[in-house]
Scaffold this motif. Structure first.
Motif, PDB file in Angstrom:
ATOM      1  N   CYS A   1       6.098  15.306  21.111  1.00 40.52           N
ATOM      2  CA  CYS A   1       6.653  14.067  21.672  1.00 40.52           C
ATOM      3  C   CYS A   1       8.172  14.030  21.566  1.00 40.52           C
ATOM      4  O   CYS A   1       8.831  13.388  22.376  1.00 40.52           O
ATOM      5  N   ARG A   2       8.724  14.711  20.573  1.00 40.68           N
ATOM      6  CA  ARG A   2      10.190  14.798  20.493  1.00 40.68           C
ATOM      7  C   ARG A   2      10.736  15.676  21.616  1.00 40.68           C
ATOM      8  O   ARG A   2      11.739  15.349  22.241  1.00 40.68           O
ATOM      9  N   ARG A   3      10.034  16.798  21.846  1.00 45.18           N
ATOM     10  CA  ARG A   3      10.472  17.705  22.923  1.00 45.18           C
ATOM     11  C   ARG A   3      10.303  17.053  24.282  1.00 45.18           C
ATOM     12  O   ARG A   3      11.098  17.220  25.177  1.00 45.18           O
ATOM     13  N   GLU A   4       9.201  16.325  24.444  1.00 44.88           N
ATOM     14  CA  GLU A   4       8.888  15.748  25.751  1.00 44.88           C
ATOM     15  C   GLU A   4       8.621  14.259  25.605  1.00 44.88           C
ATOM     16  O   GLU A   4       7.483  13.826  25.452  1.00 44.88           O
ATOM     17  N   PRO A   5       9.707  13.484  25.640  1.00 42.92           N
ATOM     18  CA  PRO A   5       9.604  12.052  25.316  1.00 42.92           C
ATOM     19  C   PRO A   5       8.731  11.249  26.289  1.00 42.92           C
ATOM     20  O   PRO A   5       8.353  10.123  25.976  1.00 42.92           O
TER      21      PRO A   5
END
Lengths: 314, 337
Positions: free
Chosen positions: B119-123
């Motif tokens: 989720c950090r990589r792909e918000p």
């Protein structure tokens, strides 16, 4: 609502095994109790280095089936079995299903003897004898079997090169199993590379040949979808004892739904897509579009543009 | 009384929705019955989701039956399937991740690590997290899961968290016995876990809930996003029964409504929640009706062990208008201030 206990594989992504069977059966109104023989990230066609997860070992499988069949001893109208990776898991499923059938003789057991295809085994060699026992025992409790050509040869212990041999093999198998659908016959039997041939055979009746145009791509899970849809149709045939329902018509319906799913799957795949085994992205694109096909899984609404795939008697 | 099933056609898929939404759902699996992934999968699939169900346990049935058999997935298996299989091998692109019951603190932590990093990589990926700890004042997971969840909620961009009353009390440190204390718990929760965007508290009961013979439950939400920054609550007639799996069904339907297929269908949190509550209420009512019809008088405690999800398929049809359910449910909505 009918309830089915289904023992086969589970993949997190994609549609094979229980993932291919469950949703369509649920749409048809079945409560589907899935006992998962494995949990893999995806099916093995992606390449073994891309498969993560575990096989449910015999001890666990035995405990699961014991637990379910102890707590819900008479709840199932149908039993479905598919891919089981090892001899012990096939035997375990066989013992529990046989015991259930003896207590509940009106239930229907569809056994897909998943062993391999086109001359190649994809289970352990010693699985063969377990399936032969379950199918050929004079006390066999299996109601419906859905072998492909290769699996039928293994069960009957001889090669099948022509229609006569096929007919003979079916007659032999009918001594113990009332309904047999051969899901795809080798090209040599009908000498026609343009179609896939399927033979529907009910004990005491002449086997009927159905054929569908061949789609040149590699789809996984079609057999699992087929056995699930077939269970729904044949359950009605056997349990309702409705003389007007004919096996070949039920199989024809199933083939129509499958053709519909394959067409939708093709429409979503990239242009000119022919999937190659072992390529993960190819395999992902070739996953059956079960969700996008959900309008096809509705009994109350006739199949649009239904085709007649019934060819002739064997 | 059983209603005849109304046949309802799906439009061929492509006409209505251009894209299949995908979710990874990490929860328990039971062979018989509808809790965890078994409660979430069919409704989501029926509403057009491709559901990748990763099973954290495989049990014969849920523990509410008294006896059950089965096994837990090992933390390493969960990790390898998610990280090496789905994310690295298949390069899966998800719209949402749903996490529920995890059988050990190790599997909870490893799952949160993988999902959190994703989720950090792909918000744009929406993480719906149900912090499964317990219910009715009792923990039903190991004590160590409490600090583990607190840390996970502190450190990760969780889109929606769905605690029940007990879990909210445990995580916020506030005993909720009134609307005032509910408000305080929301505030303290947000203070402690500012990266969590939306908070939905399910099945709240206050001492004052029993108004003149009628039982009510409450459901409350707090959208901390600066654009809304509002708290609301719903007051719902309580059904005279307890349903196993209703929370898992709720999470799945909330996910469906809060991550719509088309951006323009996005709605404010209270609007979404109202829809979900109406639909869940309708499914529970039908389940109760059908269960009572099956084995009538003996059910003193009215514990309904299995949702009748298959029989409720036509209620789950995406073309059903939620307003149809309004009359029976009588749900009232208020701003919490």
């Amino acid at each position: 609502m009918p309830r089915v206990l289904a023992t086969q594989s589970h993949v997190v992504h994609g549609f094979v095994g229980n993932k291919a069977a469950t949703f369509p059966l649920q749409c048809y109104g079945w409560d589907v109790d899935c006992c998962n023989s494995v949990q893999y990230s995806n099916h093995t066609g992606y390449g073994m280095d891309k498969v993560f997860g575990n096989i449910t070992d015999e001890k666990d499988l035995n405990q699961l089936l014991s637990g379910v069949l102890c707590n819900f001893a008479n709840d199932y109208e149908a039993l479905l079995s598919g891919y089981l990776p090892r001899k012990e898991s096939v035997r375990c499923m066989g013992q529990h299903y046989t015991a259930y059938k003896r207590e509940n003789p009106n239930s229907v057991w569809l056994m897909d003897p998943v062993m391999g295809d086109e001359g190649q085994l994809y289970v352990d060699q010693d699985v063969v004898v377990e399936y032969r026992n379950l199918a050929l025992s004079p006390y066999s409790d299996v109601d419906i079997m859905t072998p492909n050509h290769f699996e039928l040869e293994i069960i009957c212990g001889k090669t099948i090169d022509n229609e006569d041999q096929l007919k003979l093999a079916l007659q032999e198998l009918h001594q113990t199993v009332p309904v047999v659908i051969v899901t795809s016959c080798d090209e040599k039997v009908f000498n026609d590379p343009q179609h896939v041939y399927c033979v529907a055979s009910m004990k005491g009746h002449n086997p009927v040949v159905l054929r569908v145009p061949l789609i040149k791509s590699y789809f996984t899970g079609v057999g699992d979808l087929f056995s699930a849809l077939l269970l729904d149709r044949v359950y009605k045939l056997l349990s309702l004892s409705d003389e007007s329902l004919k096996l070949e018509h039920q199989v024809n319906d199933v083939l129509n739904v499958i053709q519909g799913v394959l067409k939708i799957t093709m429409a979503y795949a990239p242009k000119n897509h022919i999937a190659k085994i072992g390529n993960a992205i190819d395999m992902k694109n070739a996953e059956l579009r079960i969700i996008e096909s959900r309008h096809l899984f509705n009994q109350d609404i006739p199949i649009e543009g239904k085709q007649n795939f019934i060819y002739r008697e064997l | 009384m059983t209603r005849s099933k109304e046949p309802r056609a799906f439009d061929p898929f492509s006409k209505r929705e251009k894209r299949t939404r995908r979710v990874l759902s990490v929860q328990s699996h039971v062979i018989h019955g509808y809790v965890g992934n078994k409660a979430a999968t069919f409704p989501l699939q029926y509403r057009g989701w491709d559901v990748d169900g990763l099973n954290t346990v495989q049990f014969s049935n849920h523990p509410g039956y008294g006896r059950f058999t089965g096994f837990r997935s090992q933390p390493n298996e969960i990790y390898e399937i998610m990280q090496k299989g789905l994310l690295e091998g298949l390069q899966m692109e998800y719209d949402a991740i749903l996490t529920g019951y995890l059988p050990s603190v190790e599997s909870l932590q490893i799952t949160a690590k993988v999902v959190g990093a994703l989720c950090r990589r792909e918000p744009h990926i929406n993480w719906i997290l149900d912090p499964v700890l317990g219910d009715n004042g009792k923990l039903y997971v190991a004590e160590e899961n409490v600090p583990a969840y607190k840390q996970i909620l502190r450190e990760n961009d969780v889109y929606v968290v769905t605690p029940n009353q007990f879990e909210m009390e445990t995580l916020s440190g506030v005993k909720i016995d009134s609307l005032q204390s509910l408000r305080l718990s929301f505030e303290l929760f947000h203070e402690a876990y500012p990266r969590v965007e939306k908070i939905v508290v399910t099945s709240l009961e206050f001492p004052s809930s029993a108004d003149i013979g009628e039982q009510y439950i409450y459901c409350a939400c707090f959208d901390t996003h600066p654009a809304s920054n509002a708290m609301s609550y719903f007051k719902i007639h309580k059904l005279d029964a307890q349903f196993s799996g209703s929370g898992d069904l709720f999470n799945a339907l909330l996910l469906d409504c809060i991550v719509p297929a088309q951006k323009e269908d996005a709605a404010a949190l209270p609007t979404v929640l109202r829809k979900v509550l109406l639909l869940v209420d309708k499914i529970l009512r039908r389940t109760l009706e059908l269960s009572v019809a099956e084995d009538a008088p003996s059910q003193q405690s009215r514990v309904i062990k299995d949702l009748k999800l298959i029989q409720c398929a036509e209620l789950l049809h995406p073309d059903r208008r939620f307003e149809d359910f309004e009359a029976a449910a009588r749900i009232t909505e208020s701003i919490l201030d």
